[in-house]
Design a protein around this motif. Sequence first.
Motif, short mmCIF file in Angstrom:
data_model
loop_
_atom_site.label_atom_id
_atom_site.label_comp_id
_atom_site.label_asym_id
_atom_site.label_seq_id
_atom_site.Cartn_x
_atom_site.Cartn_y
_atom_site.Cartn_z
N ALA A 85 0.84 -1.19 0.00
CA ALA A 85 0.00 0.00 0.00
C ALA A 85 0.88 1.24 0.00
O ALA A 85 1.86 1.33 0.74
CB ALA A 85 -0.93 -0.01 1.21
N ASN A 86 0.53 2.21 -0.85
CA ASN A 86 1.38 3.40 -0.97
C ASN A 86 0.93 4.55 -0.10
O ASN A 86 1.44 5.66 -0.22
CB ASN A 86 1.44 3.85 -2.44
CG ASN A 86 0.05 4.18 -2.98
OD1 ASN A 86 -0.94 4.12 -2.26
ND2 ASN A 86 -0.01 4.52 -4.27
N PHE A 87 -0.03 4.32 0.79
CA PHE A 87 -0.46 5.37 1.71
C PHE A 87 -0.82 4.74 3.04
O PHE A 87 -1.90 4.21 3.24
CB PHE A 87 -1.67 6.12 1.13
CG PHE A 87 -1.89 7.47 1.76
CD1 PHE A 87 -1.12 8.57 1.37
CD2 PHE A 87 -2.85 7.66 2.74
CE1 PHE A 87 -1.31 9.81 1.94
CE2 PHE A 87 -3.05 8.90 3.32
CZ PHE A 87 -2.29 9.97 2.91
N LYS A 88 0.13 4.79 3.98
CA LYS A 88 -0.05 4.18 5.29
C LYS A 88 -0.02 5.28 6.35
O LYS A 88 0.81 6.19 6.28
CB LYS A 88 1.07 3.17 5.57
CG LYS A 88 1.11 2.00 4.59
CD LYS A 88 2.28 1.09 4.86
CE LYS A 88 2.32 -0.06 3.86
NZ LYS A 88 3.49 -0.94 4.06
N THR A 89 -0.91 5.18 7.30
CA THR A 89 -0.98 6.19 8.35
C THR A 89 -0.85 5.55 9.72
O THR A 89 -1.15 4.37 9.91
CB THR A 89 -2.30 6.98 8.28
OG1 THR A 89 -3.40 6.13 8.66
CG2 THR A 89 -2.55 7.53 6.88
N LEU A 90 -0.40 6.34 10.68
CA LEU A 90 -0.20 5.87 12.05
C LEU A 90 -0.75 6.91 13.01
O LEU A 90 -0.50 8.11 12.86
CB LEU A 90 1.29 5.67 12.32
CG LEU A 90 1.70 5.39 13.78
CD1 LEU A 90 1.23 4.00 14.20
CD2 LEU A 90 3.20 5.53 13.96
N PHE A 91 -1.51 6.46 14.01
CA PHE A 91 -1.96 7.35 15.08
C PHE A 91 -1.37 6.88 16.40
O PHE A 91 -1.30 5.69 16.68
CB PHE A 91 -3.48 7.38 15.20
CG PHE A 91 -3.94 8.10 16.44
CD1 PHE A 91 -3.90 9.48 16.51
CD2 PHE A 91 -4.35 7.39 17.57
CE1 PHE A 91 -4.27 10.15 17.67
CE2 PHE A 91 -4.73 8.05 18.73
CZ PHE A 91 -4.69 9.43 18.78
N HIS A 92 -1.00 7.86 17.23
CA HIS A 92 -0.44 7.53 18.55
C HIS A 92 -0.79 8.64 19.54
O HIS A 92 -0.61 9.82 19.25
CB HIS A 92 1.07 7.39 18.45
CG HIS A 92 1.75 7.07 19.75
ND1 HIS A 92 1.42 5.96 20.51
CD2 HIS A 92 2.75 7.71 20.42
CE1 HIS A 92 2.18 5.93 21.59
NE2 HIS A 92 2.99 6.98 21.57
N ASN A 93 -1.32 8.26 20.70
CA ASN A 93 -1.48 9.20 21.80
C ASN A 93 -0.15 9.23 22.54
O ASN A 93 0.17 8.31 23.29
CB ASN A 93 -2.62 8.78 22.74
CG ASN A 93 -2.88 9.80 23.83
OD1 ASN A 93 -1.97 10.38 24.39
ND2 ASN A 93 -4.15 10.03 24.13
N ILE A 94 0.59 10.28 22.33
CA ILE A 94 1.97 10.31 22.81
C ILE A 94 2.07 10.69 24.29
O ILE A 94 3.12 10.51 24.92
CB ILE A 94 2.81 11.29 21.95
CG1 ILE A 94 4.30 11.03 22.15
CG2 ILE A 94 2.43 12.73 22.23
CD1 ILE A 94 5.17 11.69 21.10
N ASP A 95 1.01 11.24 24.86
CA ASP A 95 0.96 11.58 26.29
C ASP A 95 2.12 12.49 26.68
O ASP A 95 2.79 12.28 27.70
CB ASP A 95 0.98 10.30 27.14
CG ASP A 95 0.59 10.57 28.60
OD1 ASP A 95 -0.07 11.59 28.85
OD2 ASP A 95 0.97 9.76 29.47
N GLY A 96 2.37 13.49 25.85
CA GLY A 96 3.39 14.49 26.19
C GLY A 96 4.65 14.36 25.36
O GLY A 96 5.40 13.39 25.53
N ASN A 97 4.89 15.32 24.47
CA ASN A 97 6.12 15.30 23.67
C ASN A 97 7.37 15.38 24.54
O ASN A 97 8.37 14.70 24.30
CB ASN A 97 6.12 16.47 22.70
CG ASN A 97 5.39 16.18 21.40
OD1 ASN A 97 4.55 15.27 21.36
ND2 ASN A 97 5.69 16.93 20.37
N CYS A 98 7.30 16.21 25.56
CA CYS A 98 8.47 16.43 26.41
C CYS A 98 8.97 15.13 27.02
O CYS A 98 10.18 14.90 27.10
CB CYS A 98 8.13 17.45 27.50
SG CYS A 98 9.52 17.89 28.56
N SER A 99 8.04 14.27 27.42
CA SER A 99 8.42 13.02 28.10
C SER A 99 8.67 11.87 27.13
O SER A 99 9.51 11.01 27.39
CB SER A 99 7.33 12.61 29.09
OG SER A 99 7.10 13.62 30.04
#
Length: 253
Positions: A85-99
């Motif tokens: 597939a030439n269009f793959k997406t990812l979602f993530h709840n990162i719970d804070g970039n700093c950490s």
Amino acid sequence: AVVSTQSTGRESDFVLCNNAHICTCCAKRETMSYNPFRDLEGPDGHNDKFYSEDFVETFDSIKKASKILESCSYHKFNEMASKSANFKTLFHNIDGNCSNFDSFSVDLHNQALAYSVIALAETNVDKEKGNLVIKLGIFAVENLILFYSILFYRIGGYTHFYGEKFPGKSKGTGVCLYIHNEFNATLNEKLCTVTKNIESLFVTVNRGESKVNVGVVYRSPNGDPAEFLTELTHLASNFPKNMKSIIHGDFNF
């Protein structure tokens, strides 16, 4: 075999799989799926967990979400990596970039899989800090100072878009999108909003032969579920009619 661990008292012999406790032997043959809404509806089609009549409309939406998740296919990572597939997406709840941004970046690098879009929620970072550039100085001969810049929350090979945080909130807010440099993307400001019930960020991704409306939506647990669905419905009514739309997000239902 599905059992009640309350009656057996031997929970260690069973694992939670698809909202049910099953024996470890059967779990190895079971296809895992994610649907947190599955156990909200009883066998007669009614939900005993909601007692407010005002929640009926929201519950109907939850049932629709459950149906969508039931129709999704489960894929192991090695299967995803091998798909063409030439269009793959990812979602993530990162719970804070700093950490957590550094560890997320390392995990992303180790996957060796180029996602077209990466969507993050709960960055706890606003647009200004998301675009923060740090200038570092290097002292050289004759007091000459050379500067070079580092983009703070950079993912190599991606262009990023950060939304605004909810005013006065330092945690549990903030969304962003990283678009692979293979594609051109423009911000769709009409679909970007921040309220106490919903945060959204959308871009139009040009795939060459076609365009796609890609966004990330987040509802804080403190947001009102009914108001969130009303605002999300209004948001969706403004989606471009001449292209497909992809929504990532965490709705905290």
